[in-house]
Design a protein around this motif. Structure first.
Motif, mmCIF file in Angstrom:
data_model
loop_
_atom_site.group_PDB
_atom_site.id
_atom_site.type_symbol
_atom_site.label_atom_id
_atom_site.label_comp_id
_atom_site.label_asym_id
_atom_site.label_seq_id
_atom_site.Cartn_x
_atom_site.Cartn_y
_atom_site.Cartn_z
ATOM 1 N N GLU A 223 0.822 -1.201 0.000
ATOM 2 C CA GLU A 223 0.000 0.000 0.000
ATOM 3 C C GLU A 223 0.859 1.256 0.000
ATOM 4 N N PHE A 224 1.940 1.220 0.800
ATOM 5 C CA PHE A 224 2.841 2.366 0.862
ATOM 6 C C PHE A 224 3.481 2.630 -0.500
ATOM 7 N N LEU A 225 3.983 1.583 -1.153
ATOM 8 C CA LEU A 225 4.629 1.740 -2.453
ATOM 9 C C LEU A 225 3.654 2.288 -3.486
ATOM 10 N N GLU A 229 4.397 5.933 -5.236
ATOM 11 C CA GLU A 229 4.544 6.093 -6.682
ATOM 12 C C GLU A 229 3.487 7.038 -7.233
ATOM 13 N N SER A 230 2.253 6.924 -6.716
ATOM 14 C CA SER A 230 1.179 7.816 -7.150
ATOM 15 C C SER A 230 1.483 9.263 -6.775
ATOM 16 N N LEU A 236 5.993 15.219 -9.580
ATOM 17 C CA LEU A 236 7.133 15.480 -10.455
ATOM 18 C C LEU A 236 6.804 16.377 -11.652
ATOM 19 N N PRO A 237 5.668 16.197 -12.328
ATOM 20 C CA PRO A 237 5.364 17.118 -13.437
ATOM 21 C C PRO A 237 5.277 18.573 -12.996
ATOM 22 N N VAL A 263 13.311 -0.281 -0.819
ATOM 23 C CA VAL A 263 12.266 0.622 -1.317
ATOM 24 C C VAL A 263 12.803 1.521 -2.414
ATOM 25 N N VAL A 264 14.016 2.038 -2.254
ATOM 26 C CA VAL A 264 14.625 2.868 -3.295
ATOM 27 C C VAL A 264 14.751 2.091 -4.599
ATOM 28 N N GLU A 265 15.241 0.866 -4.512
ATOM 29 C CA GLU A 265 15.403 0.051 -5.721
ATOM 30 C C GLU A 265 14.057 -0.177 -6.405
ATOM 31 N N LYS A 266 13.027 -0.443 -5.615
ATOM 32 C CA LYS A 266 11.706 -0.730 -6.164
ATOM 33 C C LYS A 266 11.084 0.510 -6.801
ATOM 34 N N VAL A 267 11.107 1.631 -6.104
ATOM 35 C CA VAL A 267 10.473 2.849 -6.610
ATOM 36 C C VAL A 267 11.227 3.405 -7.808
#
Length: 289
Positions: A223-225, A229-230, A236-237, A263-267
């Protein structure tokens, strides 16, 4: 800030400073290699006067400055405080990558041919650490070839618009060692179950498939990931629309070895090779191998 865009390129010998400087020159920057720090204030003032035709300039300042290296941060900070539009770009690479590059080129280290390479590289890191700590932009060239680095420099420092990308850096760290000074956004993942207390995972880090799977399957991780990402996809835009060329997202856990790394690697993987981003990963608190 006012006046022309001024870049100070620094970093470790063999990290690609010359490649970046030549790329900037090809893009129309006025470039100077190995500018003495005593001349920096005069040069900055000269190119910033109303009659100057120089719109963008880049200067390499590194360990070749000898004893004057210690004064780099103070002089640059003073110029920034005076309102000059200066950014410090620091190029780094792993010791393994630097040793390989020196071996391939058979060049001696600027500190001197009489000093063993590994000692010269270590001494250089100590000398440049104060300048590295005050850098605005970090570029890890460990896994970048010549053409990759030219492309990154062109996209990062080229004229805004026309498909230019944002340099998006994800940094893992341990809160016990302090916050990364370059962080724009800081996130805390210490609420996830810690692999450190699991036999067989303690001595691994978050890049290991077993540790990564453990973290991703921890309660609340999915859920956190998804939310993270959302959130970044939304945010970012907005930075891009403001002309922001780089952003550093720091993700921390207790020691900076397991949860934050996984988490860094995944995101980062979600943003790599997609969208207007050039993605970099740095694991601050994992010793180089």
């Amino acid at each position: 800030m006012n006046g022309p865009e001024l870049l100070i390129i620094s970093g470790y010998s063999g990290s690609g400073k010359t490649t970046v400087l030549r790329t900037l020159e090809d893009m129309g920057y006025y470039t100077v290699d190995n500018l003495p720090v005593d001349l920096l204030p005069s040069f900055v003032h000269l190119v910033s006067t109303s009659g100057s035709t120089i719109g963008r300039a880049a200067m390499v300042m590194d360990v070749r400055g000898g004893d004057t290296v210690v004064s780099y941060p103070q002089v640059i900070r003073s110029l920034k405080d005076s309102g000059y539009n200066i950014s410090v770009v620091f190029l780094e690479a792993s010791l393994d990558a630097l040793q390989k590059r020196f071996s391939e080129t058979r060049r001696s280290h600027p500190i001197g041919p009489s000093v063993p390479l590994i000692e010269a590289l270590s001494l250089e890191r100590q000398l440049l650490e104060p300048l590295r700590e005050m850098a605005d932009i970090y570029i890890d060239t460990s896994d970048l070839g010549y053409h990759d680095l030219r492309k990154l420099a062109g996209e990062r420092f080229g004229v805004s618009g026309g498909g230019a990308k944002m340099l998006l850096s994800f940094v893992s760290f341990g809160f016990k060692n302090g916050l990364p000074k370059e962080a724009d956004i800081v996130l805390d993942v210490r609420f996830l179950e810690n692999p450190y207390f699991i036999d067989g995972l303690r001595d691994k880090d978050g890049r290991d498939p077993q540790v990564s799977a453990f973290v991703e399957n921890a309660e609340g991780a999915a859920e956190f990931l998804e939310h993270l990402e959302s959130f970044l996809q939304y945010l970012l835009p907005k930075y891009l629309s403001e002309g922001r060329g780089y952003l550093t997202v720091a993700i921390g856990c207790t020691g900076g070895r397991h949860r934050s790394v996984a988490v860094v690697e995944k995101v980062a993987q979600s943003f790599r090779d997609s969208g207007p981003f050039w993605v970099q990963i740095r694991h601050r608190d994992i010793p180089e191998v």
